[in-house]
Enzyme design. Structure first.
Site, PDB file in Angstrom:
ATOM      1  CG  ASP A  84      -2.005  -1.084   1.132  1.00 50.88           C
ATOM      2  OD1 ASP A  84      -2.047  -1.797   0.122  1.00 50.88           O
ATOM      3  OD2 ASP A  84      -2.769  -1.236   2.093  1.00 50.88           O
ATOM      4  CG  ASP A 131      -3.312  -4.946  -2.887  1.00 47.83           C
ATOM      5  OD1 ASP A 131      -3.227  -5.624  -3.922  1.00 47.83           O
ATOM      6  OD2 ASP A 131      -3.951  -5.323  -1.886  1.00 47.83           O
TER       7      ASP A 131
END
Length: 340
Positions: free
Chosen positions: A167, A188
């Protein structure tokens, strides 16, 4: 002869001094509103102090120059601080960093920061522009840990670096443009609901489920657009291009060179077969050992040449993120051209 030589030396010193002070005056008072320098040679020693000094709801741009240094601080540009330009002396030498992460205990609340609260930098004000800056989360591979959280509309980044693991970069409802940037992370590491255009950027994956985790709203035509980008990584077949954080996730890779870090399937449904019916995943003219056109999942789309022509900066950004979208024809290159 000796006296003449000394006079020449003094004269040259005066010329150099005059030139130096003239450049310094222009550097501080002409081109920039504020200068940030850790050594005290600027107006402020921290970026947050400079952000605090920005006039609220200002129609003209506030230009902040940041001298080389590692600035370890949680930085927040508030919602009422718009039209801010942040220019670094050197991308690799101006590092804005902190080491919060999701499960780390916040001493104020005595609870974990959570994913959203873990960011090193929060950009909430609209019309933000950054150039020659590294945004970093230095906590390492400890779970969700954002380097930057972009919540304001019409954010632009030129020649910037975004460094972290899981992230790394979050974008909320709004529009963002990345030109000639470098972005690295693991699972991600580019995620959120924003409409974001990545132009001539380098992506470096350290492995994990996917590079992107988009949560594009159903009524938004464009989510993440990667054009003329290059993907490399730490190993072979270590990640996919994307997995849908929410239904209707939209991600397109155009004219992108992919190393074998990308798994042949290319895309992942996040363990939900129903996502295959809504996810808007597409590619056009992918190249490299990670392209694997015959092995991609059947539910992604290969764009035609005519469809690919729609993925221009002008077309992607011509409408706002409102529901329904409103045409305002935003052009991020206008702000880039101001600071060439």
């Amino acid at each position: 002869m000796k006296k003449i030589a000394i006079l020449k030396y003094i004269f040259l010193c005066l010329l150099v001094s005059q030139s130096f002070f003239a450049q310094t005056a222009k550097f501080k008072k002409g081109k920039y509103n504020f200068v940030v320098a850790q050594d005290g040679s600027g107006d402020y020693k921290t970026v947050q102090e400079a952000f605090n000094a920005v006039t609220k709801l200002k129609s003209e741009r506030t230009v902040i120059f940041v001298k080389s240094g590692t600035y370890k601080e949680v930085i927040t540009l508030e919602a009422d601080k718009n039209n801010v330009t942040l220019i670094g002396e050197d991308m690799d030498k101006v590092i804005l960093t902190f080491d919060n992460y999701s499960s780390k205990i916040n001493p104020v609340t005595n609870k974990g920061y959570g994913t959203g609260g873990s960011s090193s930098c929060f950009i909430i004000g609209a019309d933000f522009y950054a150039k020659n800056i590294t945004f970093e989360n230095s906590s390492g591979a400890v779970g969700q840990a954002l380097a930057i959280s972009i919540q304001g509309d019409k954010a632009v980044f030129k020649n910037c670096k975004f460094s972290g693991f899981q992230d790394t970069m979050y974008g909320a409802d709004g529009r963002q443009y990345f030109k000639d940037c470098y972005i690295e992370g693991s699972t991600d590491f580019i995620f959120g609901s924003s409409t974001a255009f990545f132009d001539n950027c380098k992506l470096y994956t350290k492995g994990g489920s996917a590079i992107t985790a988009a949560s594009t709203k159903e009524y938004i035509n464009f989510g993440y657009v990667f054009n003329n980008c290059k993907i490399t990584g730490t190993g072979s077949r270590i990640t996919t291009l994307g997995r849908p954080w929410r239904p209707y996730a939209a991600v397109a890779f155009l004219n992108t060179e992919m190393s074998d870090a990308i798994k042949p399937a290319g895309w992942d449904n996040w363990r939900k077969v129903e996502n295959e019916a809504t996810a808007r995943y597409s590619e056009y003219n992918s190249s490299g050992t990670g392209a694997s056109p015959t092995e991609r999942v059947k539910w992604m789309k290969n764009l035609t040449a005519d469809q690919a022509k729609l993925y221009t900066v002008e077309n992607v950004f011509k409408t706002t993120y409102a529901n329904p979208p409103v045409i305002d024809n935003w052009n991020p290159n206008k702000v880039i051209n101001l600071y060439k």
